[in-house]
Design an enzyme around this catalytic site. Structure first.
Site, PDB file in Angstrom:
ATOM      1  N   LYS A   1       0.829  -1.216   0.000  1.00  0.00           N
ATOM      2  CA  LYS A   1       0.000   0.000   0.000  1.00  0.00           C
ATOM      3  C   LYS A   1       0.863   1.265   0.000  1.00  0.00           C
ATOM      4  CE  LYS A   1      -3.835  -2.356   0.215  1.00  0.00           C
ATOM      5  NZ  LYS A   1      -4.802  -2.355  -0.870  1.00  0.00           N
TER       6      LYS A   1
ATOM      7  N   GLU B   1     -10.513   5.172   2.124  1.00  0.00           N
ATOM      8  CA  GLU B   1     -11.267   4.037   2.652  1.00  0.00           C
ATOM      9  C   GLU B   1     -10.269   2.967   3.046  1.00  0.00           C
ATOM     10  OE1 GLU B   1     -10.334   4.204  -0.421  1.00  0.00           O
ATOM     11  OE2 GLU B   1      -9.650   2.152  -0.767  1.00  0.00           O
TER      12      GLU B   1
ATOM     13  N   SER C   1       2.284  -9.635  -0.553  1.00  0.00           N
ATOM     14  CA  SER C   1       1.853  -8.229  -0.590  1.00  0.00           C
ATOM     15  C   SER C   1       1.956  -7.533   0.761  1.00  0.00           C
ATOM     16  CB  SER C   1       0.408  -8.149  -1.098  1.00  0.00           C
ATOM     17  OG  SER C   1      -0.433  -8.985  -0.326  1.00  0.00           O
TER      18      SER C   1
END
Ligand SMILES: Cc1ncc(COP(=O)(O)O)c(C=O)c1O
Length: 408
Positions: A86, A108, A376
């Site tokens: 992210k 969000e 990830s």
């Protein structure tokens, strides 16, 4: 509706009139930055001094021996600042916010990883920050909520709808419509109206660029297959993009939850429960009923628990360039347990979907083949969910003791 950002009919930008100028400004800022070599250099400088890039490509020697098939490599996006890919997206969008001269960001979040990443970016760049999160996710990802608040973000609990990611996205759009002059919405994945899918994929493409160079340097050949989990699709597109024109099989792994037949899952591209529709400003496969009402989704991994999917991936499903599979909650927890024991790695539950699928296939591949799994994120945030899944009695005792302390 604009005539841009289409991937063979998927995507687009279905916007309320009031947001059109804001999207135009964003698209222009993004395209200017993309065409400015100085911008990418600035991005790389921050990512290498703030977020541990380039992330390593780890050879999983023990798992390779265990399965006795393909040589297994793991791309370590868990080593980014805040523990997931992210960071790649939020720092990129943060630099665009600076270019636009805005002072407030909203986002969000599902698993909380994107929220924490956005809150760190806002603290670093001096932006005001509000994060929208569904009540169900607030409950299951409390450690991330704690950090977002410590980082100075306001976390708004969304009690509308099914109280998960899709509802948090709706609330974020509501905020944006009211505050668009001062505020940028840092969308967390390669979904939503154009230019978000293209823009988020662009920032995440750093994963595949590095992985390609790293595997060629180490093994002098390309992998046979690459596995990535698919929530909205950003980490998958991030690693896949650099291999699209190579003879490399790309495998996106969705959440099969309690099983594809159970109806309790979040598989849009690998189940028959999704159909093409328009929602949240873009056209893709959604898990919806015949009337276009969004249905409930389920996954043990909050970050995969979403009704839609990147329009770019929807198009690759149609063309067949990417194969889509799904792993159940049970398979995911088993894959996590094996990875912990064999490699000392702690993948996030989201990432463990990619591990689970790779583990189903590794032993059937040749020893000459290489496979890469995109890790990830890291699993620290999942401690409550994973401890429950493992049924760890000592953990339950710890929680009971803590609760007693608070009652005292
Ligand atoms: C660690 C991790 N991996 C994967 C995802 C799924 O998102 P995407 O499909 O955009 O990579 C999330 C979402 O929160 C996440 O936290």
């Amino acid at each position: 509706m604009k005539n841009r950002g289409y991937y063979d009919g998927f995507g687009g930008a279905f916007l309320p009139e009031i947001l059109v100028a804001t999207f135009d400004e964003l698209e222009k800022t993004f395209l200017d930055a993309k065409n400015d070599p100085g911008f990418w250099q600035e991005y790389i400088d921050i990512m290498s001094t703030y977020s541990c890039r380039p992330t390593p490509l780890t050879f999983a020697e023990n798992l390779t021996k265990y399965f006795g098939g393909a040589r297994i490599y793991i791309k370590r996006e868990d080593l980014n600042h805040t523990g997931a890919h992210k960071a790649n997206n939020v720092i990129g969008q943060g630099l665009l916010v600076k270019r636009m001269g805005k002072k407030r960001v909203i986002a969000e979040t599902g698993a909380g990883q994107h929220g924490v990443a956005t809150a760190t970016m806002a603290a670093k760049f001096g932006f005001q920050c509000t994060i929208y999160m569904g009540e169900v996710d607030v409950r299951r990802q409390r450690p991330n909520v704690f950090w977002m608040e410590r980082l100075g973000a306001e976390v708004v609990t969304v009690r509308e709808g099914t109280r998960i990611l899709k509802d948090a996205i709706n609330e974020s759009f509501r905020d944006w419509v009211t505050n668009m002059d001062t505020t940028h919405y840092v969308l967390g994945t390669a979904c939503g109206p154009h230019p978000f899918p293209e823009m988020v994929s662009f920032f995440q493409s750093i994963i595949g660029k590095e992985a390609r160079e790293q595997i060629l340097e180490r093994e002098r050949k390309l992998p046979a297959r690459i596995y990535a989990c698919v929530g909205g699709g950003s980490n998958a597109l991030g690693i896949f993009q650099s291999f699209l024109n190579d003879p490399v099989e790309l495998v996106g792994v969705e959440a099969a939850g309690k099983g594809l037949e159970s109806g309790h899952h979040a598989s849009r591209l690998s189940s028959k429960d999704a159909s093409i529709g328009v929602a949240q400003g873009y056209k893709t496969y959604f898990i919806q009923n015949h009337d276009g009402q969004m249905k409930e989704t389920h996954s043990v991994a909050a970050g995969l628990d979403y009704i839609g999917v990147s329009p770019i991936l929807a198009n690759f499903k149609e063309t067949g360039r990417i194969r889509f599979e799904a792993a159940t909650d049970k398979e995911v927890v088993e894959a996590l347990a094996l990875t912990l024991r064999k490699e000392g790695l702690i993948p996030a539950l989201e990432s463990a979907h990619a591990f689970a699928q790779a583990f189903k296939e590794a032993s059937g591949m040749s020893k000459e083949d290489i496979l890469i799994i995109n890790q990830s994120g890291r699993g620290d945030k999942d401690i409550f969910t994973v401890a429950d899944a493992f049924g760890d009695p000592k953990w339950q005792e710890f929680i009971r003791n803590k609760a007693e302390e608070y009652h005292a």
